[in-house]
Design a protein around this motif. Structure first.
Motif, PDB file in Angstrom:
ATOM      1  N   ALA A   9      55.047  41.565  74.954  1.00 50.95           N
ATOM      2  CA  ALA A   9      55.802  40.432  74.413  1.00 50.95           C
ATOM      3  C   ALA A   9      54.912  39.205  74.244  1.00 50.95           C
ATOM      4  CB  ALA A   9      56.980  40.112  75.328  1.00 50.95           C
TER       5      ALA A   9
ATOM      6  N   PRO B  10      54.222  43.556  84.205  1.00 48.90           N
ATOM      7  CA  PRO B  10      54.892  44.659  83.512  1.00 48.90           C
ATOM      8  C   PRO B  10      54.401  44.783  82.075  1.00 48.90           C
ATOM      9  CG  PRO B  10      56.474  43.352  84.746  1.00 48.90           C
ATOM     10  CD  PRO B  10      55.174  42.598  84.780  1.00 48.90           C
ATOM     11  N   GLN B  11      54.300  45.998  81.593  1.00 51.00           N
ATOM     12  CA  GLN B  11      53.804  46.205  80.234  1.00 51.00           C
ATOM     13  C   GLN B  11      54.681  45.523  79.201  1.00 51.00           C
ATOM     14  OE1 GLN B  11      50.810  47.699  79.607  1.00 51.00           O
ATOM     15  NE2 GLN B  11      51.128  46.882  77.534  1.00 51.00           N
ATOM     16  N   SER B  12      55.982  45.452  79.474  1.00 52.09           N
ATOM     17  CA  SER B  12      56.874  44.782  78.520  1.00 52.09           C
ATOM     18  C   SER B  12      56.497  43.321  78.345  1.00 52.09           C
ATOM     19  CB  SER B  12      58.330  44.890  78.987  1.00 52.09           C
ATOM     20  OG  SER B  12      58.524  44.203  80.224  1.00 52.09           O
ATOM     21  N   ALA B  13      56.063  42.671  79.440  1.00 52.06           N
ATOM     22  CA  ALA B  13      55.640  41.273  79.352  1.00 52.06           C
ATOM     23  C   ALA B  13      54.305  41.151  78.627  1.00 52.06           C
ATOM     24  CB  ALA B  13      55.546  40.663  80.746  1.00 52.06           C
TER      25      ALA B  13
ATOM     26  N   ARG C 234      60.104  39.513  78.480  1.00 55.81           N
ATOM     27  CA  ARG C 234      60.398  40.006  77.135  1.00 55.81           C
ATOM     28  C   ARG C 234      61.817  39.678  76.705  1.00 55.81           C
ATOM     29  NH1 ARG C 234      61.234  46.206  76.534  1.00 55.81           N
ATOM     30  NH2 ARG C 234      63.270  45.491  77.317  1.00 55.81           N
ATOM     31  N   ASN C 235      62.771  39.879  77.611  1.00 51.13           N
ATOM     32  CA  ASN C 235      64.171  39.655  77.245  1.00 51.13           C
ATOM     33  C   ASN C 235      64.428  38.202  76.856  1.00 51.13           C
ATOM     34  OD1 ASN C 235      64.717  42.338  77.718  1.00 51.13           O
ATOM     35  ND2 ASN C 235      65.534  42.015  79.779  1.00 51.13           N
TER      36      ASN C 235
ATOM     37  N   ASP D  90      60.703  42.558  87.345  1.00 49.62           N
ATOM     38  CA  ASP D  90      60.582  44.014  87.246  1.00 49.62           C
ATOM     39  C   ASP D  90      61.595  44.625  86.283  1.00 49.62           C
ATOM     40  OD1 ASP D  90      58.452  44.587  89.267  1.00 49.62           O
ATOM     41  OD2 ASP D  90      59.883  43.606  90.600  1.00 49.62           O
ATOM     42  N   ASP D  91      62.404  43.792  85.655  1.00 47.47           N
ATOM     43  CA  ASP D  91      63.429  44.265  84.717  1.00 47.47           C
ATOM     44  C   ASP D  91      63.245  43.623  83.339  1.00 47.47           C
ATOM     45  OD1 ASP D  91      64.909  45.947  86.570  1.00 47.47           O
ATOM     46  OD2 ASP D  91      65.508  44.081  87.546  1.00 47.47           O
ATOM     47  N   ASP D  92      61.978  43.476  82.929  1.00 46.04           N
ATOM     48  CA  ASP D  92      61.638  43.012  81.577  1.00 46.04           C
ATOM     49  C   ASP D  92      62.115  41.593  81.292  1.00 46.04           C
ATOM     50  OD1 ASP D  92      60.598  45.611  81.136  1.00 46.04           O
ATOM     51  OD2 ASP D  92      62.562  46.336  80.523  1.00 46.04           O
TER      52      ASP D  92
END
Length: 260
Positions: A28, A22-25, A251-252, A246-248
Motif C-alpha cells: 500500500a 505486514p506485506q499489505s502495508a 492498507r485499509n 496485523d489486520d491490514d
C-alpha cells in the motif's frame, strides 16, 4: 488531497508479534508513493534504534524521530531540540540515585545507564533492538546534547522526576517507560514543522498511530488515523479508526480515504 503520510513504527507499521511490516502495508505504501504521495516516519525511536523498516526504506522521504526532537527530510536535519544540560545531568544523577535504567539519546549516539533486566525484556525482546550503545560513555553522549531520555519508570516515579525537568515534557507509548524530550518536541509540532519545510498544508497530511505519544500528531494532521490495536484514548482523538497492524490496518485506511 493527501500529499504526505506520517507513520508511527511500533504497533502501527511494525507488528509486535512478527517484528516486521505486514506485506499489505508495504504494498500500500509503495502504491501511495507511486501516486506521488510523500512517505514519512514518526516514531519515538531515535535514528540509531530504527532497525525494522528495511522493507520500505527506499520509499521513505524523511523522519520524525525521538518523539519529534530530531527530524530530517532527505537526509538533511530540519529540527533538533536538545534538553538543557543542567536538566540532562540532573536526570542522569537521579537515575543512579533511584536505581532505574535509562536510555540516554544524544544527537549522534546513545547509551544505557543503570541497566536492569527490564532493558533486555523491553528493548531486545519486545522491540527486537540489537544496539544499545554498549561501551559508549554517558559523558560522551551528554557532550553531544541530549535529544531524549527513555527511563524505565512507573507513572509515580515520572511524576516525581518531571518537576526537576522544568523545560521538558514526557510521553508514553508503552506503559513501562516514558520518553522525555525538550518542551516543544512532540510529534504534532514536528508534523507542522515538516509540512512547512515541504511547502504543503497541514490539511494535506495523514498520520497513523497507536500509542499515547501519537495523539498530538493524530490531532494535528489533516486526517488522523488510529490503529485498531490503539488505546481508547488514542482512538478518541482520531478522525478514523482502522483495523489493527496485523489486520491490514494501514492498507485499509489508505483505501478508505482514496489515497490508493
Amino acid at each position: 488531497m493527501i500529499k504526505a503520510l506520517f507513520f508511527d513504527v511500533d504497533g502501527t507499521l511494525v507488528s509486535f508479534k512478527t517484528h516486521s511490516i505486514p506485506q499489505s502495508a508495504v504494498d500500500a505504501i509503495a502504491e501511495a508513493k507511486r501516486r506521488g504521495v510523500g512517505v514519512y516516519i514518526s516514531t519515538g525511536r531515535p535514528m540509531r534504534l530504527i532497525n525494522n523498516l528495511g522493507a520500505i526504506s527506499h520509499l521513505i522521504d524523511g523522519y520524525i524521530t525521538a518523539t519529534g526532537a530530531y527530524c530530517t527530510i532527505g537526509g538533511s536535519v530540519v529540527r533538533c531540540l536538545t534538553i538543557p544540560d543542567d536538566e540532562a545531568r540532573a536526570l542522569v544523577r537521579m537515575s543512579g540515585e533511584m536505581g532505574f535504567a535509562t536510555l540516554v539519546v544524544g544527537v549522534s549516539d546513545l547509551t544505557v545507564i543503570n541497566p536492569t533486566p527490564d532493558v533486555d525484556r523491553l528493548y531486545r525482546q519486545m522491540l527486537n533492538v540489537d544496539y544499545l550503545g554498549e561501551g559508549v560513555n554517558v559523558e560522551d553522549v551528554l557532550r553531544q546534547g541530549i535529544i531524549q531520555f527513555t527511563p524505565i519508570i512507573s507513572l509515580d516515579t515520572e511524576r516525581r522526576l518531571m518537576p526537576v525537568m522544568e523545560h521538558c515534557v514526557s510521553a508514553r507509548w508503552y506503559p513501562d517507560f516514558a520518553d522525555i524530550t525538550a518542551r516543544g518536541a512532540d510529534k504534532g509540532t514536528a508534523l507542522k514543522v515538516m509540512a512547512g519545510r515541504l511547502g504543503i498544508g497541514v490539511g494535506e497530511t495523514m498520520a497513523f498511530g497507536d500509542g499515547g505519544n501519537d495523539k498530538t500528531i493524530i490531532r494535528a494532521a489533516g486526517v488522523g488515523v488510529a490503529m485498531g490495536n490503539a488505546g481508547d484514548d488514542v482512538k478518541a482523538v482520531a478522525d478514523y479508526v482502522t483495523t489493527g497492524v496485523d489486520d491490514d490496518g494501514v492498507r485499509n485506511a489508505l483505501e478508505h480515504f482514496g489515497v490508493i
